[in-house]
Scaffold this motif. Structure first.
Motif, PDB file in Angstrom:
ATOM      1  N   PRO A 114       0.925  -1.038  -0.132  1.00 38.99           N
ATOM      2  CA  PRO A 114      -0.337   0.076   0.040  1.00 38.99           C
ATOM      3  C   PRO A 114       0.782   1.155  -0.162  1.00 38.99           C
ATOM      4  CG  PRO A 114      -1.209  -1.839   1.463  1.00 38.99           C
ATOM      5  CD  PRO A 114       0.100  -2.043   1.107  1.00 38.99           C
ATOM      6  N   PRO A 115       2.290   1.423   1.602  1.00 37.23           N
ATOM      7  CA  PRO A 115       2.767   2.880   0.675  1.00 37.23           C
ATOM      8  C   PRO A 115       3.549   2.852  -0.760  1.00 37.23           C
ATOM      9  CG  PRO A 115       3.385   1.256   3.228  1.00 37.23           C
ATOM     10  CD  PRO A 115       2.268   0.453   1.789  1.00 37.23           C
ATOM     11  N   ARG A 118       0.742   3.820  -3.431  1.00 30.71           N
ATOM     12  CA  ARG A 118       0.381   5.070  -3.054  1.00 30.71           C
ATOM     13  C   ARG A 118       1.424   6.627  -2.625  1.00 30.71           C
ATOM     14  NH1 ARG A 118      -1.931   3.531   1.880  1.00 30.71           N
ATOM     15  NH2 ARG A 118       0.443   3.843   3.198  1.00 30.71           N
ATOM     16  N   LYS A 122       1.326   9.107  -6.108  1.00 29.48           N
ATOM     17  CA  LYS A 122       1.032  10.135  -5.840  1.00 29.48           C
ATOM     18  C   LYS A 122       2.106  11.221  -6.408  1.00 29.48           C
ATOM     19  CE  LYS A 122       2.483  13.469  -1.725  1.00 29.48           C
ATOM     20  NZ  LYS A 122       2.713  13.392  -0.240  1.00 29.48           N
TER      21      LYS A 122
END
Length: 129
Positions: A114-115, A118, A122
């Motif tokens: 997930p990070p 993201r 981004k």
């Protein structure tokens, strides 16, 4: 234990980080911890009681390294000796050990997804905008 003490004592006592020392819970914890720091480190290092909060307290009050390491060794030696004895008494198949290790690595990778996603999203939205 040596590395933890060497790194975290200075970090936890930096001026901009040490605001936690003003919190009521911290002050109350220190009042009790300071009475028996060696015994507290010993008991939490030997038993399944979570050890990290008391490690944090000992670092934040500049508990002397030699006392911390002594308590840690006195607590952990019997614990690890007992675990080594259990390992010698009950043979655990290598496949089970390897499988457990792979499951732990897989869980870390799954938590990392997930990070990373993201971050990629981004960057793409920042480059497109």
């Amino acid at each position: 234990g040596y590395m933890d003490h060497t790194v975290f004592v200075p970090v936890l006592n930096l001026r901009n980080i040490s605001r936690f020392k003003e919190k009521r819970l911290y002050r109350a914890s220190i009042r009790y911890f300071i009475r028996w720091p060696f015994a507290t480190i010993f008991v939490t290092g030997f038993t399944p009681i979570p050890f990290w909060p008391f490690k944090f307290l000992s670092f934040s009050i500049h508990y002397p390294m030699w006392k911390y390491l002594t308590a840690l060794m006195v607590a952990r030696f019997p614990r690890y000796l007992f675990l080594a004895w259990l390992g010698a008494a009950f043979e655990i198949p290598n496949s089970l050990i390897l499988g457990s290790f792979l499951v732990v690595i897989l869980l870390y990778i799954v938590n990392l997804i997930p990070p990373v996603v993201r971050g990629i999203l981004k960057r793409r939205s920042g480059a497109a905008g």
